[in-house]
Design a protein around this motif. Structure first.
Motif, PDB file in Angstrom:
ATOM      1  N   LEU A   1     -15.616   6.146 -14.584  1.00  0.00           N
ATOM      2  CA  LEU A   1     -15.397   4.708 -14.495  1.00  0.00           C
ATOM      3  C   LEU A   1     -15.114   4.292 -13.049  1.00  0.00           C
ATOM      4  O   LEU A   1     -15.689   3.324 -12.536  1.00  0.00           O
ATOM      5  N   LYS A   2     -14.235   5.033 -12.376  1.00  0.00           N
ATOM      6  CA  LYS A   2     -13.942   4.750 -10.964  1.00  0.00           C
ATOM      7  C   LYS A   2     -15.224   4.816 -10.126  1.00  0.00           C
ATOM      8  O   LYS A   2     -15.491   3.926  -9.309  1.00  0.00           O
ATOM      9  N   SER A   3     -15.990   5.872 -10.323  1.00  0.00           N
ATOM     10  CA  SER A   3     -17.198   6.066  -9.524  1.00  0.00           C
ATOM     11  C   SER A   3     -18.183   4.917  -9.725  1.00  0.00           C
ATOM     12  O   SER A   3     -18.800   4.436  -8.769  1.00  0.00           O
ATOM     13  N   CYS A   4     -18.335   4.497 -10.977  1.00  0.00           N
ATOM     14  CA  CYS A   4     -19.230   3.378 -11.274  1.00  0.00           C
ATOM     15  C   CYS A   4     -18.774   2.116 -10.549  1.00  0.00           C
ATOM     16  O   CYS A   4     -19.588   1.369  -9.978  1.00  0.00           O
ATOM     17  N   PHE A   5     -17.472   1.875 -10.553  1.00  0.00           N
ATOM     18  CA  PHE A   5     -16.952   0.678  -9.917  1.00  0.00           C
ATOM     19  C   PHE A   5     -17.112   0.730  -8.394  1.00  0.00           C
ATOM     20  O   PHE A   5     -17.345  -0.302  -7.747  1.00  0.00           O
ATOM     21  N   PHE A   6     -16.983   1.904  -7.788  1.00  0.00           N
ATOM     22  CA  PHE A   6     -17.206   2.020  -6.352  1.00  0.00           C
ATOM     23  C   PHE A   6     -18.628   1.578  -5.994  1.00  0.00           C
ATOM     24  O   PHE A   6     -18.856   0.850  -5.021  1.00  0.00           O
ATOM     25  N   ILE A   7     -19.586   2.027  -6.804  1.00  0.00           N
ATOM     26  CA  ILE A   7     -20.986   1.669  -6.556  1.00  0.00           C
ATOM     27  C   ILE A   7     -21.187   0.166  -6.745  1.00  0.00           C
ATOM     28  O   ILE A   7     -21.903  -0.490  -5.969  1.00  0.00           O
ATOM     29  N   SER A   8     -20.544  -0.393  -7.772  1.00  0.00           N
ATOM     30  CA  SER A   8     -20.721  -1.820  -8.045  1.00  0.00           C
ATOM     31  C   SER A   8     -20.166  -2.678  -6.911  1.00  0.00           C
ATOM     32  O   SER A   8     -20.742  -3.722  -6.575  1.00  0.00           O
ATOM     33  N   ILE A   9     -19.040  -2.254  -6.322  1.00  0.00           N
ATOM     34  CA  ILE A   9     -18.466  -3.001  -5.197  1.00  0.00           C
ATOM     35  C   ILE A   9     -19.454  -3.037  -4.029  1.00  0.00           C
ATOM     36  O   ILE A   9     -19.700  -4.092  -3.435  1.00  0.00           O
ATOM     37  N   CYS A  10     -20.023  -1.886  -3.717  1.00  0.00           N
ATOM     38  CA  CYS A  10     -20.970  -1.815  -2.598  1.00  0.00           C
ATOM     39  C   CYS A  10     -22.166  -2.730  -2.834  1.00  0.00           C
ATOM     40  O   CYS A  10     -22.590  -3.474  -1.932  1.00  0.00           O
ATOM     41  N   LEU A  11     -22.724  -2.696  -4.045  1.00  0.00           N
ATOM     42  CA  LEU A  11     -23.884  -3.521  -4.359  1.00  0.00           C
ATOM     43  C   LEU A  11     -23.558  -5.008  -4.233  1.00  0.00           C
ATOM     44  O   LEU A  11     -24.311  -5.780  -3.618  1.00  0.00           O
ATOM     45  N   LEU A  12     -22.427  -5.428  -4.808  1.00  0.00           N
ATOM     46  CA  LEU A  12     -22.056  -6.837  -4.768  1.00  0.00           C
ATOM     47  C   LEU A  12     -21.844  -7.323  -3.335  1.00  0.00           C
ATOM     48  O   LEU A  12     -22.330  -8.395  -2.950  1.00  0.00           O
TER      49      LEU A  12
ATOM     50  N   PHE B   1     -16.459 -20.116  -1.551  1.00  0.00           N
ATOM     51  CA  PHE B   1     -15.973 -19.660  -2.852  1.00  0.00           C
ATOM     52  C   PHE B   1     -16.670 -18.368  -3.271  1.00  0.00           C
ATOM     53  O   PHE B   1     -16.053 -17.473  -3.860  1.00  0.00           O
ATOM     54  N   ILE B   2     -17.965 -18.271  -2.989  1.00  0.00           N
ATOM     55  CA  ILE B   2     -18.708 -17.055  -3.331  1.00  0.00           C
ATOM     56  C   ILE B   2     -18.166 -15.869  -2.541  1.00  0.00           C
ATOM     57  O   ILE B   2     -17.950 -14.778  -3.087  1.00  0.00           O
ATOM     58  N   ALA B   3     -17.909 -16.063  -1.238  1.00  0.00           N
ATOM     59  CA  ALA B   3     -17.381 -14.975  -0.403  1.00  0.00           C
ATOM     60  C   ALA B   3     -15.995 -14.547  -0.868  1.00  0.00           C
ATOM     61  O   ALA B   3     -15.700 -13.346  -0.969  1.00  0.00           O
ATOM     62  N   ALA B   4     -15.122 -15.524  -1.190  1.00  0.00           N
ATOM     63  CA  ALA B   4     -13.772 -15.197  -1.656  1.00  0.00           C
ATOM     64  C   ALA B   4     -13.821 -14.460  -2.988  1.00  0.00           C
ATOM     65  O   ALA B   4     -13.072 -13.498  -3.221  1.00  0.00           O
ATOM     66  N   GLY B   5     -14.709 -14.877  -3.867  1.00  0.00           N
ATOM     67  CA  GLY B   5     -14.837 -14.201  -5.156  1.00  0.00           C
ATOM     68  C   GLY B   5     -15.261 -12.760  -5.013  1.00  0.00           C
ATOM     69  O   GLY B   5     -14.738 -11.876  -5.693  1.00  0.00           O
ATOM     70  N   ALA B   6     -16.208 -12.489  -4.110  1.00  0.00           N
ATOM     71  CA  ALA B   6     -16.664 -11.111  -3.898  1.00  0.00           C
ATOM     72  C   ALA B   6     -15.525 -10.234  -3.381  1.00  0.00           C
ATOM     73  O   ALA B   6     -15.370  -9.076  -3.796  1.00  0.00           O
ATOM     74  N   GLY B   7     -14.706 -10.763  -2.478  1.00  0.00           N
ATOM     75  CA  GLY B   7     -13.575  -9.990  -1.975  1.00  0.00           C
ATOM     76  C   GLY B   7     -12.552  -9.680  -3.055  1.00  0.00           C
ATOM     77  O   GLY B   7     -12.025  -8.563  -3.129  1.00  0.00           O
ATOM     78  N   LEU B   8     -12.272 -10.658  -3.918  1.00  0.00           N
ATOM     79  CA  LEU B   8     -11.315 -10.437  -5.004  1.00  0.00           C
ATOM     80  C   LEU B   8     -11.835  -9.426  -6.024  1.00  0.00           C
ATOM     81  O   LEU B   8     -11.060  -8.669  -6.606  1.00  0.00           O
ATOM     82  N   VAL B   9     -13.148  -9.412  -6.254  1.00  0.00           N
ATOM     83  CA  VAL B   9     -13.728  -8.416  -7.163  1.00  0.00           C
ATOM     84  C   VAL B   9     -13.424  -7.012  -6.665  1.00  0.00           C
ATOM     85  O   VAL B   9     -13.050  -6.122  -7.443  1.00  0.00           O
ATOM     86  N   ALA B  10     -13.575  -6.798  -5.371  1.00  0.00           N
ATOM     87  CA  ALA B  10     -13.318  -5.465  -4.809  1.00  0.00           C
ATOM     88  C   ALA B  10     -11.873  -5.041  -5.050  1.00  0.00           C
ATOM     89  O   ALA B  10     -11.599  -3.894  -5.445  1.00  0.00           O
ATOM     90  N   ILE B  11     -10.923  -5.957  -4.846  1.00  0.00           N
ATOM     91  CA  ILE B  11      -9.505  -5.644  -5.068  1.00  0.00           C
ATOM     92  C   ILE B  11      -9.247  -5.321  -6.535  1.00  0.00           C
ATOM     93  O   ILE B  11      -8.577  -4.336  -6.882  1.00  0.00           O
ATOM     94  N   ALA B  12      -9.779  -6.150  -7.424  1.00  0.00           N
ATOM     95  CA  ALA B  12      -9.533  -5.983  -8.855  1.00  0.00           C
ATOM     96  C   ALA B  12     -10.089  -4.676  -9.385  1.00  0.00           C
ATOM     97  O   ALA B  12      -9.464  -3.996 -10.209  1.00  0.00           O
ATOM     98  N   VAL B  13     -11.268  -4.305  -8.917  1.00  0.00           N
ATOM     99  CA  VAL B  13     -11.907  -3.086  -9.396  1.00  0.00           C
ATOM    100  C   VAL B  13     -11.085  -1.853  -9.030  1.00  0.00           C
ATOM    101  O   VAL B  13     -10.953  -0.906  -9.823  1.00  0.00           O
TER     102      VAL B  13
END
Length: 498
Positions: A210-221, A90-102
């Motif tokens: 905003l886009k740039s911030c989200f790119f960084i957040s995806i990488c960190l997560l 569930f944790i792995a699936a959630g991380a993948g969905l976050v990337a799509i949503a962002v």
């Protein structure tokens, strides 16, 4: 009693603190994205053309998804028989969905223009639709992450109540780390230069940041999730232990029946938590908007003042995160003793009420300064003086103290109560999440009309929050039962909830 037969197992021994830290660190990646949401998305959705009084309604998708997703995910993660473990898939699936949503949220304006929005018009309905869909996915994904992460921490803490509280405090600490990174990124006005492709005709500098911030957040997560799930293994759940438990359509019935059969300590905990989040959510929704409008006197989409205020609010949230991180570590010591957790929660709620009421004082000081220094010829008002800005930033920083309590004590008490009553961690924490998202729905619905009836500002929602904080504090001190001492041995832990 709702119970799954033959699912009882002995409490697992607690894992080393290093593994608990690895799992708790995922919170930094989750909270990086949340920090960006809280500091930047309310102004962003208004730039897409959603009026202020309806901006809070957009945030309803988060509470609604939390209301449904986290109990369901908790239920199934208690029973998941994957060879990878109960919580990790569930944790792995959630991380993948976050990337799509962002990606959907960041590119909402671009997608809207491509499918028919006019970039010259202030209202972009197609962009708003893409944003809302992305926002739904993001909140579903975050709930898929947070519930199993906290349940995973409770699992690997075993029967050690002190380690369970420490695990929740560490989760809160890493939330603060994520907040620092998110708010720091949100306060930088030239971050988009790292990703020059983010600036388009439909997406101005604010949107590109905003886009740039989200790119960084995806990488960190993704990095933190991969490291934690690789380093910390789970023992696969035994299918033969599943017995004759409820499944499929019976799942929702079991969740509803579990509410009817919760024990008194858990009901009181849910009530105190509910009022606590009525207090918090109005400020979390409109903190940077308050800085842009009430403190700086700016107007969305006009001039520089509003954007200056939003950036100052992001700085305030970063200060808040530093205090939150320090307090998250200190809370383990402050909450010692049988009555320690309820006492610190009660006092923290009174302090929260004082901070929310102080926003009125700062707002009036800013207004008086603007009235005393009028501008001519349609020029923008002057920014607030240093003293007013310092007062506003002090409120942000001070709120980190009660926020650390809110992010750790209720979850630790829920884990302890459910362990001692024989409940599954996933579903029990999902039930606690309902007490968090229902007040968020209430505040989202009422804050727009409430603010509109008092002139369109944010202060009425803050005052409502102060009142709720006082009531929550009284209940925490007087009615909320204390958790058992650290040496108390919990009962065996089935996957159902009592």
């Amino acid at each position: 009693m709702v119970e799954v037969e033959n699912m009882v197992s002995s409490p697992e021994p607690s894992s080393p603190i290093s593994k608990i830290i690895m799992v708790a660190s995922i919170a930094a990646g989750i909270q990086f994205g949340w920090a960006l949401q809280l500091s930047l998305l309310t102004p962003y959705v208004q730039q897409l053309g959603v009026p202020h009084k309806w901006a809070a309604v957009v945030w309803l998708c988060g509470p609604i998804s939390g209301l449904l997703v986290q109990p369901i995910v908790g239920y199934y993660s208690d029973r998941n028989t994957s060879r990878f473990g109960r919580r990790r898939p569930f944790i792995a699936a959630g991380a993948g969905l976050v990337a799509i949503a962002v990606f959907m949220i960041g590119y909402a304006a671009d997608i809207g223009v491509r499918v028919g929005d006019s970039w010259e018009k202030s209202t972009k309905p197609r962009a708003v639709a893409v944003f809302v869909v992305g926002f739904w996915i993001l909140d579903v994904a975050n709930n898929m992450l947070q519930g199993p992460c906290r349940a995973f921490l409770a699992d690997i803490s075993g029967s050690d109540m002190k380690k369970m509280r420490t695990a929740n405090a560490l989760f809160s600490f890493f939330m603060a780390v994520g907040n620092v990174l998110g708010y720091a990124a949100g306060s930088l006005k030239s971050l988009y230069k790292i990703f020059p492709f983010t600036t388009t005709k439909a997406c101005d500098v604010y949107c590109a940041n905003l886009k740039s911030c989200f790119f960084i957040s995806i990488c960190l997560l993704l990095v933190l999730t991969i490291l934690a799930l690789t380093a910390v293994k789970e023992k696969p759940y035994d299918k033969n232990a599943m017995g004759t438990g409820a499944a499929g359509g019976a799942m929702l019935g079991e969740i509803f029946r579990s509410f009817q059969q919760l024990k008194k300590p858990m009901w009181i905990l849910l009530l105190v938590t509910c009022l606590n989040w009525v207090a918090w959510f109005g400020f979390l929704l409109f903190d940077t908007d308050w800085m842009g409008k009430e403190v700086y006197g700016g107007i969305v989409g006009k001039g520089r003042l509003y954007e200056m205020g939003v950036r100052a609010g992001s700085l305030g949230l970063m200060l808040n995160a530093f205090v939150l991180g320090a307090m998250s570590l200190a809370i383990v010591y402050f909450s010692k003793g049988v009555n320690g957790p309820k006492r610190i929660w009660g006092v923290a709620n009174f302090f929260l009420a004082i901070c929310l009421l102080m926003t009125i004082v700062v707002t009036k000081m800013a207004e008086n300064y603007r009235h005393a220094n009028p501008t001519v010829g349609g020029a923008e008002p002057l920014p607030p003086p240093a003293g007013v800005k310092a007062g506003a930033l002090l409120i942000f920083a001070a709120l980190g103290i009660p926020q650390a309590v809110t992010f750790s004590i209720p979850f630790a008490m829920a884990s302890i109560f459910c362990s001692n009553s024989g409940a599954g961690q996933g579903l029990s924490l999902g039930v606690l999440n309902i007490a968090i998202v229902v007040p968020q729905m209430f505040v989202s619905v009422i804050s727009g009309p409430l603010d509109g009836s008092f002139g369109g500002g944010n202060l009425p929602a803050f005052v409502l929050g102060a009142v709720a904080a006082v009531i929550s504090g009284i209940l925490a001190l007087v009615v909320l039962p204390s958790p058992p001492p650290d040496h108390a041995t919990p009962t065996v832990i089935p996957a159902g909830i009592h």
